[in-house]
Scaffold this motif. Structure first.
Motif, short mmCIF file in Angstrom:
data_model
loop_
_atom_site.label_atom_id
_atom_site.label_comp_id
_atom_site.label_asym_id
_atom_site.label_seq_id
_atom_site.Cartn_x
_atom_site.Cartn_y
_atom_site.Cartn_z
N SER A 153 -2.22 36.63 28.26
CA SER A 153 -1.74 37.98 28.54
C SER A 153 -2.26 39.00 27.54
O SER A 153 -2.75 40.06 27.92
CB SER A 153 -0.20 37.99 28.55
OG SER A 153 0.28 39.26 28.85
N VAL A 154 -2.17 38.68 26.25
CA VAL A 154 -2.63 39.62 25.22
C VAL A 154 -4.14 39.82 25.32
O VAL A 154 -4.63 40.95 25.20
CB VAL A 154 -2.20 39.14 23.81
CG1 VAL A 154 -2.89 39.96 22.72
CG2 VAL A 154 -0.69 39.21 23.66
N THR A 155 -4.88 38.75 25.55
CA THR A 155 -6.34 38.86 25.67
C THR A 155 -6.73 39.71 26.87
O THR A 155 -7.61 40.57 26.78
CB THR A 155 -6.98 37.47 25.77
OG1 THR A 155 -6.63 36.72 24.59
CG2 THR A 155 -8.49 37.56 25.87
N GLU A 156 -6.07 39.48 28.02
CA GLU A 156 -6.40 40.25 29.23
C GLU A 156 -6.09 41.73 29.08
O GLU A 156 -6.87 42.57 29.49
CB GLU A 156 -5.62 39.70 30.44
CG GLU A 156 -6.15 38.41 30.97
CD GLU A 156 -5.32 37.85 32.12
OE1 GLU A 156 -4.29 38.46 32.48
OE2 GLU A 156 -5.71 36.80 32.66
N ILE A 157 -4.97 42.05 28.48
CA ILE A 157 -4.54 43.45 28.39
C ILE A 157 -5.25 44.21 27.28
O ILE A 157 -5.63 45.36 27.46
CB ILE A 157 -3.00 43.54 28.23
CG1 ILE A 157 -2.36 43.08 29.54
CG2 ILE A 157 -2.56 44.94 27.86
CD1 ILE A 157 -0.88 42.97 29.51
N THR A 158 -5.47 43.56 26.13
CA THR A 158 -6.03 44.27 24.98
C THR A 158 -7.52 44.03 24.78
O THR A 158 -8.17 44.79 24.07
CB THR A 158 -5.32 43.86 23.69
OG1 THR A 158 -5.58 42.48 23.43
CG2 THR A 158 -3.83 44.12 23.77
#
Length: 122
Positions: A95-100
């Motif tokens: 999630s963090v990789t996809e969004i940021t």
């Protein structure tokens, strides 16, 4: 909570709050997680600094080599803690990789307790 570093021209620094909220949402969607739990840094923020953190149970450290997240959780009774921990790590990293579009170096899970279904905080 974030480490100080010089921003390079043309780059944007994503605030720790945004990363923490993204990690919190991914954690709460993980099967077996009852809730997030206040960590030591949340208690310091509230008691010493006199402000409530925007998120609870997530600590974010940004560095040149990537982001390190500490996730403090309460697990549902009957859930297998190693499996839940692994799932949280995978979901938060994704999630963090996809969004940021930033590299997640580590997701450290801290199980603060086990909660029965009727005790679960909504």
């Amino acid at each position: 909570m974030s480490t100080e570093r010089e921003d390079k021209p043309g780059t944007n620094k994503i605030p720790d709050d945004v990363i923490a909220i993204c990690a919190a949402n991914a954690t709460l969607k993980t099967s077996g997680v009852a809730d997030l739990s206040s960590g030591f840094s949340d208690t310091i923020s509230k008691n010493i600094l006199g402000r409530d953190p925007l998120y609870t149970g997530i600590k974010v450290v940004q560095a040149e080599e990537g982001i390190t997240l500490d996730v403090h959780v309460l697990v549902k009774f009957g859930a297998k803690i190693p499996e839940v921990s692994w799932d949280i790590q995978e979901q938060v990293r994704k999630s963090v990789t996809e969004i940021t579009d930033l590299t997640v170096k580590a997701v450290n899970i801290h199980v603060q307790g086990v909660v029965e279904e009727e005790e679960e905080v909504e």
